[in-house]
Motif scaffolding. Structure first.
Motif, PDB file in Angstrom:
ATOM      1  N   ASP A  20       6.813  12.771  16.010  1.00  0.00           N
ATOM      2  CA  ASP A  20       6.123  14.063  16.388  1.00  0.00           C
ATOM      3  C   ASP A  20       6.173  14.950  15.397  1.00  0.00           C
ATOM      4  OD1 ASP A  20       5.070  12.816  18.835  1.00  0.00           O
ATOM      5  OD2 ASP A  20       6.408  13.899  20.005  1.00  0.00           O
ATOM      6  N   VAL A  21       5.182  15.578  14.587  1.00  0.00           N
ATOM      7  CA  VAL A  21       5.431  16.561  13.678  1.00  0.00           C
ATOM      8  C   VAL A  21       5.541  17.854  14.505  1.00  0.00           C
ATOM      9  CG1 VAL A  21       4.678  17.846  11.649  1.00  0.00           C
ATOM     10  CG2 VAL A  21       4.240  15.436  11.946  1.00  0.00           C
ATOM     11  N   VAL A  22       6.492  18.874  14.350  1.00  0.00           N
ATOM     12  CA  VAL A  22       6.543  20.011  15.291  1.00  0.00           C
ATOM     13  C   VAL A  22       7.043  21.121  14.327  1.00  0.00           C
ATOM     14  CG1 VAL A  22       7.442  18.979  17.069  1.00  0.00           C
ATOM     15  CG2 VAL A  22       9.236  19.329  15.576  1.00  0.00           C
ATOM     16  N   GLU A  23       6.647  22.309  14.691  1.00  0.00           N
ATOM     17  CA  GLU A  23       6.975  23.508  13.903  1.00  0.00           C
ATOM     18  C   GLU A  23       8.592  24.053  14.183  1.00  0.00           C
ATOM     19  OE1 GLU A  23       4.562  26.826  14.286  1.00  0.00           O
ATOM     20  OE2 GLU A  23       2.645  26.015  13.544  1.00  0.00           O
ATOM     21  N   LEU A  24       9.181  24.110  13.008  1.00  0.00           N
ATOM     22  CA  LEU A  24      10.545  24.614  13.236  1.00  0.00           C
ATOM     23  C   LEU A  24      10.633  26.078  13.238  1.00  0.00           C
ATOM     24  CD1 LEU A  24      12.238  22.312  10.418  1.00  0.00           C
ATOM     25  CD2 LEU A  24      12.142  21.826  12.897  1.00  0.00           C
ATOM     26  N   ARG A  25      11.461  26.608  13.931  1.00  0.00           N
ATOM     27  CA  ARG A  25      11.744  28.008  14.286  1.00  0.00           C
ATOM     28  C   ARG A  25      12.549  28.450  13.154  1.00  0.00           C
ATOM     29  NH1 ARG A  25      13.726  28.697  20.664  1.00  0.00           N
ATOM     30  NH2 ARG A  25      11.773  27.909  21.640  1.00  0.00           N
ATOM     31  N   GLU A  26      12.018  29.489  12.473  1.00  0.00           N
ATOM     32  CA  GLU A  26      12.706  30.109  11.402  1.00  0.00           C
ATOM     33  C   GLU A  26      13.774  31.008  11.975  1.00  0.00           C
ATOM     34  OE1 GLU A  26      10.324  31.533   8.136  1.00  0.00           O
ATOM     35  OE2 GLU A  26       8.296  31.020   9.262  1.00  0.00           O
ATOM     36  N   ARG A  27      14.986  30.900  11.124  1.00  0.00           N
ATOM     37  CA  ARG A  27      15.999  31.526  11.348  1.00  0.00           C
ATOM     38  C   ARG A  27      15.579  33.162  11.155  1.00  0.00           C
ATOM     39  NH1 ARG A  27      21.225  28.507   9.300  1.00  0.00           N
ATOM     40  NH2 ARG A  27      21.095  26.573  10.710  1.00  0.00           N
ATOM     41  N   SER A  28      16.036  34.042  12.180  1.00  0.00           N
ATOM     42  CA  SER A  28      15.797  35.663  11.998  1.00  0.00           C
ATOM     43  C   SER A  28      16.987  35.869  10.968  1.00  0.00           C
ATOM     44  CB  SER A  28      15.897  36.061  13.197  1.00  0.00           C
ATOM     45  OG  SER A  28      17.022  36.006  13.817  1.00  0.00           O
ATOM     46  N   PRO A  29      16.309  36.858   9.898  1.00  0.00           N
ATOM     47  CA  PRO A  29      17.601  37.435   9.264  1.00  0.00           C
ATOM     48  C   PRO A  29      18.849  38.149   9.756  1.00  0.00           C
ATOM     49  CG  PRO A  29      15.494  38.917   8.979  1.00  0.00           C
ATOM     50  CD  PRO A  29      15.145  37.515  10.087  1.00  0.00           C
ATOM     51  N   GLU A  30      19.940  37.990   9.265  1.00  0.00           N
ATOM     52  CA  GLU A  30      21.000  38.373   9.916  1.00  0.00           C
ATOM     53  C   GLU A  30      21.132  39.954   9.736  1.00  0.00           C
ATOM     54  OE1 GLU A  30      23.774  36.897  11.146  1.00  0.00           O
ATOM     55  OE2 GLU A  30      23.061  34.986  10.676  1.00  0.00           O
ATOM     56  N   ASP A  76       0.853  -1.417   0.109  1.00  0.00           N
ATOM     57  CA  ASP A  76       0.124  -0.208   0.086  1.00  0.00           C
ATOM     58  C   ASP A  76       0.954   1.134  -0.021  1.00  0.00           C
ATOM     59  OD1 ASP A  76      -2.166  -1.616   0.210  1.00  0.00           O
ATOM     60  OD2 ASP A  76      -2.447  -1.447   2.435  1.00  0.00           O
ATOM     61  N   LEU A  77       0.454   2.158  -0.816  1.00  0.00           N
ATOM     62  CA  LEU A  77       1.507   3.544  -0.810  1.00  0.00           C
ATOM     63  C   LEU A  77       0.437   4.596  -0.690  1.00  0.00           C
ATOM     64  CD1 LEU A  77       3.331   2.901  -4.109  1.00  0.00           C
ATOM     65  CD2 LEU A  77       4.205   2.750  -1.621  1.00  0.00           C
ATOM     66  N   ARG A  78       0.597   5.608   0.145  1.00  0.00           N
ATOM     67  CA  ARG A  78      -0.081   6.570   0.590  1.00  0.00           C
ATOM     68  C   ARG A  78       0.578   7.857   0.805  1.00  0.00           C
ATOM     69  NH1 ARG A  78      -3.044   2.882   3.738  1.00  0.00           N
ATOM     70  NH2 ARG A  78      -4.927   2.166   2.658  1.00  0.00           N
ATOM     71  N   LEU A  79       0.166   8.896   0.581  1.00  0.00           N
ATOM     72  CA  LEU A  79       0.776  10.158   1.449  1.00  0.00           C
ATOM     73  C   LEU A  79      -0.040  10.680   2.224  1.00  0.00           C
ATOM     74  CD1 LEU A  79       1.899  12.275  -1.850  1.00  0.00           C
ATOM     75  CD2 LEU A  79       3.494  11.381  -0.239  1.00  0.00           C
ATOM     76  N   HIS A  80       0.481  11.336   3.422  1.00  0.00           N
ATOM     77  CA  HIS A  80      -0.184  11.784   4.548  1.00  0.00           C
ATOM     78  C   HIS A  80       0.453  13.262   4.458  1.00  0.00           C
ATOM     79  CE1 HIS A  80      -2.728   8.425   6.005  1.00  0.00           C
ATOM     80  NE2 HIS A  80      -1.757   7.812   5.550  1.00  0.00           N
ATOM     81  N   GLU A  81      -0.475  14.337   4.390  1.00  0.00           N
ATOM     82  CA  GLU A  81      -0.103  15.648   4.827  1.00  0.00           C
ATOM     83  C   GLU A  81       0.303  15.798   6.280  1.00  0.00           C
ATOM     84  OE1 GLU A  81      -1.801  20.307   4.258  1.00  0.00           O
ATOM     85  OE2 GLU A  81      -3.230  18.585   3.725  1.00  0.00           O
ATOM     86  N   ALA A  82       1.312  16.499   6.588  1.00  0.00           N
ATOM     87  CA  ALA A  82       1.735  16.782   7.983  1.00  0.00           C
ATOM     88  C   ALA A  82       1.013  18.052   8.680  1.00  0.00           C
ATOM     89  CB  ALA A  82       2.993  16.502   8.036  1.00  0.00           C
ATOM     90  N   ARG A  83       0.570  17.847   9.939  1.00  0.00           N
ATOM     91  CA  ARG A  83       0.269  18.977  10.577  1.00  0.00           C
ATOM     92  C   ARG A  83       1.202  19.072  11.860  1.00  0.00           C
ATOM     93  NH1 ARG A  83      -6.311  18.602  10.488  1.00  0.00           N
ATOM     94  NH2 ARG A  83      -6.596  18.264   8.167  1.00  0.00           N
ATOM     95  N   ALA A  84       1.503  20.295  12.317  1.00  0.00           N
ATOM     96  CA  ALA A  84       1.979  20.380  13.353  1.00  0.00           C
ATOM     97  C   ALA A  84       1.420  19.692  14.611  1.00  0.00           C
ATOM     98  CB  ALA A  84       2.304  21.921  13.710  1.00  0.00           C
ATOM     99  N   ASP A  85       2.023  19.271  15.552  1.00  0.00           N
ATOM    100  CA  ASP A  85       1.222  18.546  16.649  1.00  0.00           C
ATOM    101  C   ASP A  85       0.648  17.038  16.418  1.00  0.00           C
ATOM    102  OD1 ASP A  85       2.016  20.609  18.232  1.00  0.00           O
ATOM    103  OD2 ASP A  85       0.003  21.780  17.641  1.00  0.00           O
ATOM    104  N   ASP A  86       0.901  16.721  15.027  1.00  0.00           N
ATOM    105  CA  ASP A  86       0.609  15.418  14.777  1.00  0.00           C
ATOM    106  C   ASP A  86       1.402  14.451  15.469  1.00  0.00           C
ATOM    107  OD1 ASP A  86      -1.678  15.819  13.211  1.00  0.00           O
ATOM    108  OD2 ASP A  86      -0.324  15.333  11.486  1.00  0.00           O
TER     109      ASP A  86
END
Length: 367
Positions: free
Chosen positions: A357-367, A293-303
């Motif tokens: 666990d699917v988690v949000e990554l912190r975006e790097r602030s611009p230099e 079986d092949l499937r794609l699952h869209e990830a959501r934060a906190d899954d």
């Protein structure tokens, strides 16, 4: 009633004269008499039952060679053969349905109009495998990495080697790049690599007489692509998804008992204690049907995703699994608690758990 002309017989049997001529040449429906002068084909009324059976089997899509075999059987055996054929058709249809769903998901995500910008996501993960309280050894393999999550449950005298080989065959996915639009091919190639690895394990036992034709493994794996999880599933290991407090099983067991449940022959409650509950319909190994079986699952934060061998649900009720997944903090703690629960309940089988666990990554602030 006398003999019927081919036209009358065709009308009564709902087969065309052209089909009747073909089936006569193939030995499926030989005319009762052929006029030696005119060549007209004449049929006996008692041939109608066979003709109607042939017509119905053709409507099912059964190949002519198999129809010939069914027609040679007694009614009970013929019924079992038709049931077996239809199970194969349903299996093939399910595999194509999953492929269609995979392609729809994949193409939808490539459509800029359907792909809103979202915060970058990542996964935190842990894996743990234990032999349980009853088995003498552990034939499971569990793996968790930054891109690959996998559980395999081996069987046969070389089951441990088979499960390890299947998972090892996928580990290149941790580092290999996946060209855009090539995810499906990558997954199919990975399964084929795992299949070959398991076959080598079954065959590489020394002399030919020592080869283990029964050695094989289940394989349930997920590949993290950065925004979604691609699932490959063969056998009866499982994937559960905890989302917003609700627990969903997102895999379908490839077992004889699950097929009986699907057909309405037994209830899910009866399946849990059925003596054939571990008999697989699909697996990787000699003689096994390795269509995944092949499937794609869209990830959501906190899954939270749980991959597990059947040793966990065999010992721990689903409600308890959901409780641990909801209450345990880090993935490492959650896998330890689940394995401990299974062992506290007798640990009748090997137990393997992978949690991501699917988690949000912190975006790097611009230099």
């Amino acid at each position: 009633m006398g003999l019927l002309t081919i036209g009358a017989f065709a009308k009564a049997s709902r087969l065309s004269p052209k089909a009747l001529r073909l089936y006569g040449e193939l030995g499926l429906l030989i005319p009762a008499r052929v006029d030696p002068v005119t060549g007209y084909r004449l049929y006996a009324p008692e041939q109608l039952d066979r003709a109607r059976l042939v017509a119905w089997l053709r409507r099912l899509g059964m190949p002519l060679a198999r129809i010939r075999h069914v027609c040679s059987l007694e009614p009970g055996a013929a019924a079992r053969e038709v049931r077996a054929f239809w199970a194969e058709v349903e299996g093939d249809t399910a595999a194509r349905r999953d492929l269609a769903a995979f392609l729809i998901d994949h193409l939808t995500r490539k459509d800029p109009a359907m792909s809103p910008k979202a915060k970058p996501l990542g996964i935190r993960y842990a894996a743990l495998s234990d032999k349980g309280r009853v088995r003498r050894g552990n034939q499971d393999t569990a793996y968790a990495g930054s891109r690959l999550l996998a559980v395999a449950d081996g069987y046969g005298s070389r089951g441990a080697s088979a499960s390890a080989a299947a998972v090892d065959a996928l580990k290149h996915l941790e580092t290999d790049g996946i060209p855009a639009g090539d995810l499906l091919n990558v997954l199919e190639d990975a399964v084929e690599r795992a299949r070959r690895a398991v076959h080598r394990v079954a065959a590489d036992g020394g002399p030919p007489e020592e080869a283990d034709d029964e050695a094989g493994t289940t394989l349930t794996a997920m590949l993290w692509t950065g925004a979604e999880l691609a699932l490959v599933h063969i056998g009866d290991s499982r994937v559960h998804l905890l989302r917003e407090g609700e627990l969903f099983q997102i895999t379908h067991d490839h077992t004889v008992v699950q097929a009986m449940v699907d057909e309405g022959r037994i209830s899910p409650e009866e399946a849990a204690s059925h003596p054939q509950r571990s008999l697989l319909l699909r697996a990787l190994g000699p003689g096994g049907d390795g269509i995944p079986d092949l499937r794609l699952h869209e990830a959501r934060a906190d899954d939270r995703y749980l991959l597990c061998s059947d040793g966990l649900p065999a010992a721990v009720p689903v409600a308890e699994i959901r409780r641990v997944l909801g209450e345990a903090g880090e993935p490492d703690r959650a896998v330890r608690e689940l394995v401990a629960l299974a062992n506290d309940s007798g640990g009748p089988d090997n137990i393997s758990c992978v949690i991501a666990d699917v988690v949000e990554l912190r975006e790097r602030s611009p230099e």
